[in-house]
Scaffold this motif. Structure first.
Motif, PDB file in Angstrom:
ATOM      1  N   GLU A   1      -2.585   9.782   1.240  1.00 13.79           N
ATOM      2  CA  GLU A   1      -3.064   9.249  -0.032  1.00 13.79           C
ATOM      3  C   GLU A   1      -3.621   7.829   0.115  1.00 13.79           C
TER       4      GLU A   1
ATOM      5  N   VAL B   1      -7.346   6.690  -0.962  1.00 12.30           N
ATOM      6  CA  VAL B   1      -7.602   5.588  -1.897  1.00 12.30           C
ATOM      7  C   VAL B   1      -8.608   4.606  -1.301  1.00 12.30           C
TER       8      VAL B   1
ATOM      9  N   CYS C   1     -12.262   3.678  -2.904  1.00 16.74           N
ATOM     10  CA  CYS C   1     -12.591   2.307  -3.288  1.00 16.74           C
ATOM     11  C   CYS C   1     -13.846   1.804  -2.579  1.00 16.74           C
TER      12      CYS C   1
ATOM     13  N   ILE D   1      -6.842  12.430  -6.385  1.00 17.17           N
ATOM     14  CA  ILE D   1      -7.206  11.298  -5.527  1.00 17.17           C
ATOM     15  C   ILE D   1      -7.623  11.786  -4.143  1.00 17.17           C
TER      16      ILE D   1
ATOM     17  N   MET E   1      -8.300   0.945  -8.531  1.00 10.60           N
ATOM     18  CA  MET E   1      -9.315   1.750  -7.845  1.00 10.60           C
ATOM     19  C   MET E   1     -10.668   1.610  -8.529  1.00 10.60           C
TER      20      MET E   1
ATOM     21  N   ALA F   1      -4.712  -1.429  -4.878  1.00 12.13           N
ATOM     22  CA  ALA F   1      -4.440  -0.023  -5.200  1.00 12.13           C
ATOM     23  C   ALA F   1      -3.470   0.582  -4.199  1.00 12.13           C
ATOM     24  N   CYS F   2      -3.649   0.265  -2.918  1.00 12.76           N
ATOM     25  CA  CYS F   2      -2.764   0.804  -1.882  1.00 12.76           C
ATOM     26  C   CYS F   2      -1.352   0.247  -2.010  1.00 12.76           C
TER      27      CYS F   2
ATOM     28  N   LEU G   1       0.210   2.014  -4.954  1.00 14.23           N
ATOM     29  CA  LEU G   1       0.494   3.412  -4.629  1.00 14.23           C
ATOM     30  C   LEU G   1       1.709   3.526  -3.720  1.00 14.23           C
TER      31      LEU G   1
END
Length: 214
Positions: free
Chosen positions: A81, A85, A89, A129, A177, A185-186, A189
Motif C-alpha cells: 500500500e 500511495v 501521489c 488505492i 494524497m 500520506a505514507c 497510512l
C-alpha cells in the motif's frame, strides 16, 4: 456448495467454530440440512484458503490462529500500500481517487456506523488505492493478503469508536494524497495500519477467550 462454504466461513469468522475445534462432514451436513458432497467441496475450498485442515479419516478442524503469520501479512500489506500511495501521489491525474471523498470526507451524520458495512467500506478504500496504482501483480498479491487477514480485520469495526477513527484517518490519508504529499500520506497510512493491527490482535484474543468460556 457456495451456500455451505459461506455458512462455514461465517461460523469461523464469528467464532462459532473456534480455532482448534474439530468437527465432521456429517455434523456440518446435518446442521445445514444438506448432503455431505457440497460440505466436502466447501471444506476443501476452505482448506486451500488456510481456514481449516483435514485429519486423515478423522474429520476436520479449524486452523489455529497464527499471530506470527498475521504479523507478516500485515507487513506485506503495508509495503504494497505504501508503494501504491507513492505512485499515486506522483501521478498528475488523481480523478480515480477523487471518488473516495464521497465516502470518507462526509459529515458525521452521513457516516456508516454498521460494523459489517464499515468493514466492507474500509476494505474497499485500501483495495482502491492499490488498484489505482495500476500494477496488476501488486493488486493480485494485495487481494490475496486482504482475503487472508479478513478473519481478524473485520473485528476492528465491532467498536463504534474504531469506525469513527477510521473515518478520520482515511480522510487525512486521502487529503494528503490529493495534495500530492506522498511522505505525509505514507506516514498517516503506516500509523493507520499499525494501529488497526494492534487493535484487532487485542480484540481477537479477547473474543477467543470469551468464546471459550461461554
Amino acid at each position: 456448495m457456495d451456500y455451505v462454504y459461506a455458512r462455514v466461513k461465517e461460523d469461523i469468522f464469528d467464532f462459532r467454530l473456534l480455532p482448534g475445534d474439530r468437527f465432521t462432514e456429517s455434523q456440518i451436513a446435518e446442521r445445514l440440512q444438506v448432503s455431505r458432497t457440497p460440505v466436502r467441496e466447501a471444506l476443501y475450498r476452505l482448506e486451500r484458503e488456510g481456514y481449516v485442515f483435514v485429519h486423515f479419516r478423522n474429520g476436520w478442524s479449524v486452523r489455529p490462529f497464527d499471530f506470527a503469520l498475521f504479523e507478516s501479512l500485515y507487513e506485506l500489506r503495508l509495503v504494497l500500500e505504501l508503494a501504491s500511495v507513492r505512485k499515486i501521489c506522483d501521478s498528475a491525474d488523481l480523478s480515480r481517487i477523487e471518488v473516495l471523498k464521497n465516502t470518507w470526507l462526509v459529515a458525521e451524520s452521513e457516516r456508516v456506523m454498521d460494523s459489517l458495512a464499515a468493514a466492507e467500506l474500509d476494505e474497499r478504500f485500501h483495495i482502491t488505492i492499490v488498484d489505482v496504482a495500476d500494477n496488476p501483480e501488486i493488486a493480485r498479491v494485495h487481494n490475496d493478503v486482504i482475503e487472508r487477514i479478513r478473519i481478524i480485520r473485520r473485528l476492528d469495526f465491532t467498536q463504534g469508536y474504531r469506525i469513527e477513527r477510521t473515518y478520520e484517518e482515511h480522510g487525512q490519508i486521502l487529503q494528503a494524497m490529493l495534495r500530492h504529499r506522498a511522505d505525509q500520506a505514507c506516514m498517516l497510512l503506516k500509523s493507520h495500519i499499525e494501529e488497526s493491527k494492534a487493535e484487532v490482535r487485542k480484540i481477537t484474543i479477547h473474543r477467543l477467550q470469551a468464546a471459550r468460556q461461554s
